[in-house]
Write an enzyme that holds these catalytic residues in place. Structure first.
Site, short mmCIF file in Angstrom:
data_model
loop_
_atom_site.label_atom_id
_atom_site.label_comp_id
_atom_site.label_asym_id
_atom_site.label_seq_id
_atom_site.Cartn_x
_atom_site.Cartn_y
_atom_site.Cartn_z
N SER A 285 0.87 -1.19 0.00
CA SER A 285 0.00 0.00 0.00
C SER A 285 0.90 1.23 0.00
O SER A 285 2.07 1.16 0.36
CB SER A 285 -0.86 0.00 1.27
OG SER A 285 -0.05 0.34 2.39
N ASP A 286 0.33 2.37 -0.37
CA ASP A 286 1.12 3.57 -0.20
C ASP A 286 1.02 3.94 1.28
O ASP A 286 0.19 3.42 2.02
CB ASP A 286 0.62 4.71 -1.11
CG ASP A 286 1.70 5.77 -1.29
OD1 ASP A 286 1.61 6.55 -2.23
OD2 ASP A 286 2.64 5.81 -0.46
N TRP A 287 1.84 4.88 1.70
CA TRP A 287 1.99 5.20 3.11
C TRP A 287 0.63 5.48 3.77
O TRP A 287 -0.01 6.50 3.51
CB TRP A 287 2.90 6.41 3.27
CG TRP A 287 3.17 6.74 4.71
CD1 TRP A 287 2.28 7.15 5.64
CD2 TRP A 287 4.42 6.64 5.37
NE1 TRP A 287 2.88 7.33 6.84
CE2 TRP A 287 4.21 7.04 6.72
CE3 TRP A 287 5.71 6.30 4.99
CZ2 TRP A 287 5.23 7.07 7.67
CZ3 TRP A 287 6.73 6.34 5.94
CH2 TRP A 287 6.48 6.71 7.24
N GLY A 288 0.19 4.55 4.62
CA GLY A 288 -1.03 4.80 5.38
C GLY A 288 -2.31 4.72 4.56
O GLY A 288 -3.40 4.99 5.06
#
Ligand code: GLC
Length: 750
Positions: free
Chosen positions: A290-293
């Site tokens: 996933s991208d950050w968060g």
């Protein structure tokens, strides 16, 4: 009870030893051997250990997103609750954390990921600048250098290439991609993946690449980062997916999903993208991070009620690893026990992650990438600087050169270097780069580059003139005075390095501050002025464009910036760059891109603007079009010659031009091939790039440039998303930019 447990532990230790070090393990072909190893390890793992592999934390030293620290990070590494970490670099730190991970029950090594976007120790031009070179081999070589330097510092995995097509220069992350065109963007995606992954996983100079951000992140409404994206599936397939598909076909190890919602569903929870397309149709065997968060951000998206639901939606949609949203670790086990997430989903995700760790050779030697000796060697690798220097020279785009003011003579008298970037250093690194303690000596400024070029001691004068931002004009007088003392002025303007990049969308993309006023003041002296523009995106600078005699777009060129700029200014390199993005005349003209549809009322010039979706107060054309770039040479294109007027399956036709360098200077031209499908079952763009060739011609030299065209080159997605070609008339264009072409027509027959 204790005996049983210790017996089981002994069994595991024996099996692990046998599994990872015996000849058997080496005897079988790679993929079979690895699959068996993955299966064997998977069988030993508890559900918690499996979920640990799906969890990625940021290191405790530097962050590239909002941190959500919850609990003892190092303890979680030691107990197998972390499968990967990001922003951990250097032999010492990676070794420390790897040693901790190897204290876990099954001793599964960590993967270290990092944003090595355009160089690690040696900084290369920003990706958009590299794209302007159209030199695929050079871009591959640059990624190769980045991988060699990063892998010597313990990094296994780069979160690059970013392959988001972007048509809106207000979006700060255009600097990170390859511009507006799917064809060029696809070739660049492949080149960069090949460069990063080199000889393949297991080679100590190869790092895993990561195609991001999946998908259509560059189409954020208004060019505002993280904003929504809504488009037809046909547009998605025609414009935004091709570079991702190209990266997958090139064997990219991983994908990263995106922050944006796409057609109402956040990319991170989008099963159409990650399951149906990527892992289904495209048969992708790597894993998705996933991208950050972004998993947790499905809550503010209004798609998930809480982190538990976000974890459920993301993992079922195909997001295999949770970067820093801390949703998988606390919730997946319960979701499996509640029957909401099947164990097969968990196993598939973990299998994909473990497969990469085996392929990288991390089980055989968890420290193989953390080598003091290699890190030291790569730390001052002059050969890498040379690669960066070549790339920087090829990345610049000559926008204007009235009366051949450029190239400058090395025996020019007094030259005044004026502007806020003359002595800049770290600005040249651009966004997504690394600052090192010795940058002040390592990065070559424009001042130093020109000085070294004119070692004849030609008098160089300097004035800053103004800052990048702000309205302080107090330096103007000194700048004007300095200009008046000189024979010629080199004037640097642009945006600061951190004015483009992530979360750097700007509503105005004019030259910041009072810089254009400085340009006016210097031009008003009547001295010949060469303007250098440093930026991470297309900017708007109409007065400068219309009044300065020479303009060189230098983007952000990295460590060797000053040397490369000096080579171009003084003719030791003839500029060859071509714009990978259209430059708008105003922000109001955005989006403006070359491969637009014709509409029912096409305007063919600026007078009949009462047709087509044109503005009554603005030209219909961009300030500079896609594919545009001048040279010190002059290239003449003959008319297009076709080997046949009809094209049939299995009988490709040849399109050729004779290119002549009519100047006295050798130079490289990027000959571009576009097509237009005049009538089809869905409307088609007025032009589509379908090929290009870079050719160096000596003064006076001519060469035939030939392209082969077959029906497969003319395919598109119809309204049922079938990728097909249709018979009918086509126009073919060959030229020096998307607007300056020679054309011919042919018919495609069944
Ligand atoms: C950032 C970026 C992504 C990057 C990741 C890790 O927010 O969107 O491109 O790879 O976080 O730094």
């Amino acid at each position: 009870m204790q005996d049983l447990k210790s017996m089981r532990m002994k069994q595991i230790a024996t099996l692990l030893l046998f599994l990872f070090s015996t000849q058997l393990h080496q005897a079988q072909p790679g993929n079979v051997r690895i699959e068996k190893s993955v299966d064997s390890l998977l069988r030993l793992m508890t559900l918690e250990e499996k979920i640990g592999q799906m969890n990625q934390y940021n290191g405790p030293w530097a962050a590239t997103g909002p941190l959500t620290n919850d609990g003892n990070l190092l303890d979680q590494v030691k107990t197998g609750k972390v499968g990967s970490m990001l922003n951990v670099t250097g032999v010492q730190r990676t070794s420390e954390l790897q040693a901790l991970a190897l204290q876990s029950r099954l001793k599964i090594p960590l993967l270290f990921g990092q944003d090595v976007i355009h160089g690690y120790r040696t900084i290369f031009p920003i990706p958009l600048a590299e794209a302007a070179s159209w030199d695929l081999a050079a871009m591959e070589a640059g990624a190769r250098v980045a991988a060699t330097e990063a892998s010597a510092a313990g990094i296994h995995w780069t979160f690059a290439p970013m392959v988001d097509i972007a048509r809106d220069p207000r979006w700060g992350r255009v600097m990170e991609g390859a511009g507006e065109d799917p064809y060029l963007g696809s070739l660049i995606a492949k080149a960069r993946v090949k460069g990063f992954q080199g000889k393949g996983f297991g080679d100590t100079s190869a790092v895993m690449a990561c195609a991001k951000h999946f998908a259509a992140y560059g189409a954020a409404v208004g060019g505002r980062d993280y904003n929504s994206v809504d488009m037809s599936l046909r547009q998605l397939h025609e414009v935004y997916l091709p570079p991702f598909k190209a990266a997958a076909e090139a064997g990219v190890a991983t994908f990263m999903n995106a922050f944006n919602d796409l057609n109402g569903i956040p990319a991170t929870g989008n099963a159409y993208l990650q399951r149906s397309l990527l892992k289904g149709d495209w048969k992708f065997r790597g894993f998705v991070v996933s991208d950050w968060g972004s998993i947790g951000e499905m809550i503010p998206h209004g798609y998930s009620a809480n982190n538990k639901e976000a974890a459920l939606q993301a993992v079922n949609a195909g997001s295999d690893m949770d970067m820093e949203s801390r949703s998988y670790l606390p919730h997946l086990a319960a979701l499996v026990k509640e029957g909401k997430v099947k164990m097969t989903v968990i196993d598939d995700a973990v299998r994909r992650i473990l497969r990469k760790k085996f392929e990288m050779g991390l089980f055989a030697d968890p420290y193989k990438f953390s080598s003091e000796q290699r890190e030291k060697t790569q730390w001052n690798n002059q050969a890498h600087r040379k690669v960066a220097f070549e790339m920087a020279k090829k990345s610049m785009v000559l926008l204007k050169n009235e009366k051949n003011l450029l190239p400058l003579s090395k025996s020019t008298g007094r030259i005044a270097l004026i502007g806020p970037f003359v002595k800049a250093k770290s600005d040249h690194n651009g966004f997504w780069s690394y600052d090192w303690p010795d940058d002040t000596t390592r990065i070559v400024s424009i001042w130093e580059g020109v000085q070294q070029k004119l070692n004849t001691g030609a008098a160089l004068l300097y004035a800053k003139g103004c800052s990048i931002t702000g309205d302080d004009r107090s330096g103007f007088a000194e700048a004007v005075e300095t200009a008046q003392k000189a024979e010629l002025v080199i004037l640097t303007v642009g945006e600061a390095r951190d004015m483009s990049g992530e979360a750097k969308s700007r509503s105005t993309i004019q030259l910041p501050g009072v810089q254009e006023e400085l340009v006016k003041a210097i031009v008003a002296t009547g001295k010949p002025v060469v303007v250098l523009i440093s930026a991470g995106r297309p900017l708007v600078f109409n007065w400068t464009a219309d009044n300065a005699p020479a303009i060189l777009y230098t983007w952000w060129l990295g460590t060797e910036a000053g040397n490369a700029i000096a080579d171009v200014l003084f003719g030791d390199y003839n500029p060859s760059g071509k714009l990978p993005m259209s430059f708008p005349r105003t922000e109001g003209q955005i989006p403006v891109y070359y491969n637009h549809y014709n509409t029912g009322r096409p305007a063919t010039n600026d007078s009949d603007r009462f047709y087509r979706s044109a503005y009554t107060d603005l030209s219909i054309y961009p300030k500079y079009p896609f594919g545009y770039g001048l040279s010190y040479a002059r290239f003449h294109y003959s008319d297009v010659r076709l080997s046949a007027k009809t094209l049939r399956p299995g009988q490709p036709i040849q399109a050729a031009v004779t290119l002549t360098n009519t100047s006295a200077t050798g130079g490289t031209e990027t000959v571009q091939l576009y097509i237009r499908d005049l009538t089809a079952s869905v409307v088609r763009p007025v032009k589509e790039l379908k090929g290009f060739q870079q050719v160096f011609l000596h003064a006076g030299e001519s060469k035939e440039i030939r392209f082969s065209i077959s029906p497969e080159d003319l395919r598109f997605y119809n309204d049922r998303l079938q990728y097909i070609w249709e018979p009918g008339k086509f126009r073919i264009f060959i030229g020096t930019s998307s607007m300056d072409v020679k054309e011919a027509e042919f018919e495609l027959m069944r």
